[in-house]
Motif scaffolding. Sequence first.
Motif, PDB file in Angstrom:
ATOM      1  N   GLU A  60      57.788 -21.409 101.647  1.00 16.03           N
ATOM      2  CA  GLU A  60      58.121 -20.586 100.485  1.00 16.03           C
ATOM      3  C   GLU A  60      56.887 -20.387  99.599  1.00 16.03           C
ATOM      4  O   GLU A  60      56.093 -21.303  99.411  1.00 16.03           O
ATOM      5  CB  GLU A  60      59.230 -21.250  99.665  1.00 16.03           C
ATOM      6  CG  GLU A  60      60.526 -21.477 100.430  1.00 16.03           C
ATOM      7  CD  GLU A  60      61.141 -20.189 100.933  1.00 16.03           C
ATOM      8  OE1 GLU A  60      61.116 -19.183 100.196  1.00 16.03           O
ATOM      9  OE2 GLU A  60      61.661 -20.191 102.071  1.00 16.03           O
ATOM     10  N   ASP A  62      54.435 -20.240  96.571  1.00 13.18           N
ATOM     11  CA  ASP A  62      54.342 -21.033  95.348  1.00 13.18           C
ATOM     12  C   ASP A  62      54.911 -20.244  94.168  1.00 13.18           C
ATOM     13  O   ASP A  62      54.646 -19.049  94.018  1.00 13.18           O
ATOM     14  CB  ASP A  62      52.886 -21.399  95.054  1.00 13.18           C
ATOM     15  CG  ASP A  62      52.402 -22.557  95.922  1.00 13.18           C
ATOM     16  OD1 ASP A  62      53.108 -22.927  96.869  1.00 13.18           O
ATOM     17  OD2 ASP A  62      51.302 -23.083  95.641  1.00 13.18           O
ATOM     18  N   GLY A  63      55.683 -20.934  93.341  1.00 20.97           N
ATOM     19  CA  GLY A  63      56.232 -20.315  92.144  1.00 20.97           C
ATOM     20  C   GLY A  63      57.391 -19.375  92.387  1.00 20.97           C
ATOM     21  O   GLY A  63      57.747 -18.597  91.492  1.00 20.97           O
ATOM     22  N   SER A  64      58.021 -19.456  93.571  1.00 19.21           N
ATOM     23  CA  SER A  64      59.047 -18.463  93.905  1.00 19.21           C
ATOM     24  C   SER A  64      60.483 -18.974  93.813  1.00 19.21           C
ATOM     25  O   SER A  64      61.418 -18.202  94.019  1.00 19.21           O
ATOM     26  CB  SER A  64      58.813 -17.930  95.326  1.00 19.21           C
ATOM     27  OG  SER A  64      58.978 -18.961  96.289  1.00 19.21           O
ATOM     28  N   ILE A  65      60.687 -20.257  93.498  1.00 19.23           N
ATOM     29  CA  ILE A  65      62.031 -20.822  93.533  1.00 19.23           C
ATOM     30  C   ILE A  65      62.583 -21.005  92.114  1.00 19.23           C
ATOM     31  O   ILE A  65      61.965 -21.643  91.264  1.00 19.23           O
ATOM     32  CB  ILE A  65      62.049 -22.174  94.272  1.00 19.23           C
ATOM     33  CG1 ILE A  65      61.509 -22.012  95.693  1.00 19.23           C
ATOM     34  CG2 ILE A  65      63.460 -22.748  94.303  1.00 19.23           C
ATOM     35  CD1 ILE A  65      62.307 -21.074  96.568  1.00 19.23           C
ATOM     36  N   ASP A  66      63.780 -20.445  91.876  1.00 14.34           N
ATOM     37  CA  ASP A  66      64.444 -20.537  90.571  1.00 14.34           C
ATOM     38  C   ASP A  66      65.274 -21.807  90.419  1.00 14.34           C
ATOM     39  O   ASP A  66      65.345 -22.393  89.339  1.00 14.34           O
ATOM     40  CB  ASP A  66      65.394 -19.349  90.362  1.00 14.34           C
ATOM     41  CG  ASP A  66      64.682 -18.015  90.307  1.00 14.34           C
ATOM     42  OD1 ASP A  66      63.541 -17.975  89.818  1.00 14.34           O
ATOM     43  OD2 ASP A  66      65.277 -17.002  90.735  1.00 14.34           O
ATOM     44  N   HIS A 115      54.459 -27.195  93.358  1.00  9.58           N
ATOM     45  CA  HIS A 115      54.322 -25.831  93.854  1.00  9.58           C
ATOM     46  C   HIS A 115      55.264 -24.828  93.199  1.00  9.58           C
ATOM     47  O   HIS A 115      55.056 -23.621  93.309  1.00  9.58           O
ATOM     48  CB  HIS A 115      54.553 -25.807  95.371  1.00  9.58           C
ATOM     49  CG  HIS A 115      53.625 -26.698  96.131  1.00  9.58           C
ATOM     50  ND1 HIS A 115      52.326 -26.329  96.436  1.00  9.58           N
ATOM     51  CD2 HIS A 115      53.793 -27.957  96.631  1.00  9.58           C
ATOM     52  CE1 HIS A 115      51.745 -27.313  97.097  1.00  9.58           C
ATOM     53  NE2 HIS A 115      52.606 -28.309  97.226  1.00  9.58           N
ATOM     54  N   HIS A 116      56.303 -25.323  92.530  1.00  8.21           N
ATOM     55  CA  HIS A 116      57.301 -24.415  91.965  1.00  8.21           C
ATOM     56  C   HIS A 116      57.648 -24.825  90.539  1.00  8.21           C
ATOM     57  O   HIS A 116      57.430 -25.968  90.139  1.00  8.21           O
ATOM     58  CB  HIS A 116      58.562 -24.399  92.827  1.00  8.21           C
ATOM     59  CG  HIS A 116      58.316 -23.939  94.237  1.00  8.21           C
ATOM     60  ND1 HIS A 116      58.225 -22.612  94.583  1.00  8.21           N
ATOM     61  CD2 HIS A 116      58.115 -24.647  95.382  1.00  8.21           C
ATOM     62  CE1 HIS A 116      57.988 -22.508  95.882  1.00  8.21           C
ATOM     63  NE2 HIS A 116      57.907 -23.727  96.383  1.00  8.21           N
ATOM     64  N   SER A 117      58.221 -23.880  89.802  1.00 11.04           N
ATOM     65  CA  SER A 117      58.647 -24.132  88.426  1.00 11.04           C
ATOM     66  C   SER A 117      60.103 -23.704  88.267  1.00 11.04           C
ATOM     67  O   SER A 117      60.410 -22.717  87.584  1.00 11.04           O
ATOM     68  CB  SER A 117      57.762 -23.365  87.436  1.00 11.04           C
ATOM     69  OG  SER A 117      56.404 -23.744  87.565  1.00 11.04           O
ATOM     70  N   PRO A 118      61.022 -24.425  88.932  1.00  6.07           N
ATOM     71  CA  PRO A 118      62.430 -24.024  88.867  1.00  6.07           C
ATOM     72  C   PRO A 118      62.977 -24.109  87.453  1.00  6.07           C
ATOM     73  O   PRO A 118      62.540 -24.930  86.649  1.00  6.07           O
ATOM     74  CB  PRO A 118      63.124 -25.023  89.791  1.00  6.07           C
ATOM     75  CG  PRO A 118      62.211 -26.203  89.837  1.00  6.07           C
ATOM     76  CD  PRO A 118      60.826 -25.648  89.719  1.00  6.07           C
TER      77      PRO A 118
END
Length: 367
Positions: A60, A62-66, A115-118
Motif C-alpha cells: 500500500e 505510504d500515507g494512503s490508509i484512513d 508509513h501511514h497516518s490513519p
Amino acid sequence: METDNRPVSFLRSRKLIRVIAFLLVLVLLLAGSSALIRPKGYEAYDIETVDIKLQQMSSEKDGSIDVIFAGDSELLYAFSPLQLWGEYGMTSYIISSGGQKICDTYEILTQVFLHHSPKAVVLDGNSFYRDGSIYLEEDDKLLETAERIFPVFHYHTRYKTLPLPGVLMSFTNHRKNQELYKGWLDVRRIEPYTGPADYMGAPDTPKEPIPEASVEYLDRILALCREHDCALFIEDVPSSANWSYARHNAVEEWANAHGVDYLDLNLLNGEIGIDWSTDTRDRGDHLNFYGSLKLSDYMGRLLQEKYALADHRGDAFYGNWQADFERAGLYGTTADLTTEKVYARAADTSDADVAGPEAGKEDGDGV
C-alpha cells in the motif's frame, strides 16, 4: 602402558578451560544468531503472522490508509475494506489474524504508523481476552529470561516468514486473495447459530476482568494512537460464541475510564440486520460474507460520519484501490453498490457452502 604424570590440578584446569571455551563459543553463536533472526524495531509473540501482515501491507502507498482494523479472527471476517471503498470511498486495512494477541496488534501498529497516518484504529474487544504477553511460558521465569537474553529461542521459527512461505500461504484455501482484499477473508460457508437470541446474558452480570498483560498493551496502543493524533475506537463484532455482558461491562469500564469510544455491535444485531441463520460460518463464532456485507455497510456509515473521512473515489492517488475493487469482482460496479443489491447478487451467484451439523471450523481460533 604410558601414564600421564602431570599434576591432577593441571588436568582439572585444562578441562575447565575447555568447558569455558565451549560455553563462550556457545554464547557467541547464540548472540550472533539472535542478532540475525530478531526482527528489527519490534518484538512479537507470533512473529510469522506479524511478518506476513507487514509484508502484505507493504504494497500500500505510504500515507494512503484512513482506517486500521485490528484484533483477532472475529474481526478478520467482519469488515471488508473493498466494500468500504465501493460504498464510501474510504481506505482501510485489516491487520488482524487468527488468535492474535494484543501485544502483536501493538507491534504491527508501531510499524503501520511509520508509513501511514490513519484517522482511526478500530480495535475489537475479543482479542483483549487472550493472554497479552509476548513470551510463551510467562510462569517459567527461567525460560522467559533465556528468551530475553537470547531471542533465537523465541524467534526460532522465523525462517517461516521468508517470502516463499508467504507466497505459498497466499494460495491456500480462502486466504488466496487476502492481500487483494486488504487483509479481509471471504468465506461463504453458512453454518447457522440456533441458540438463544439473548446470548449476551443479563446486563448486570459481574465483569470478567481483562487480563493484566492485555491492559498493559491496551494502554500502549492508546498512547501510540494519541501520539499520532489518531482516534482509538473499540467495538465488538457480533459473536454468540464469544461475547457476553461480563466482557462487555469490563471493556466498557476501561473505555470510559480512558475517554475512548466504545460500541458493542452485539447489542445492535437487529438494527444491523444480522440473521444468525445465514450470516455466520460456524454456528455464531465468526461472521461470513453475508454477515460482513451488513456489518461493513453499518460501520462504514458510522466511521465516515464520526471521523469526517474523505471520499477518495476519483482521486488519482488512490487509483489502485479502484483497480483492486474491480479486479476482485466481489460487489459488482461501484455505481450499483448498495448492501441490498450486493446481498441479492451474492446469494444468487456465490458458491456458498451450507454446512451440516458435523462440519468443523476452518481455523478454530475463537476464544
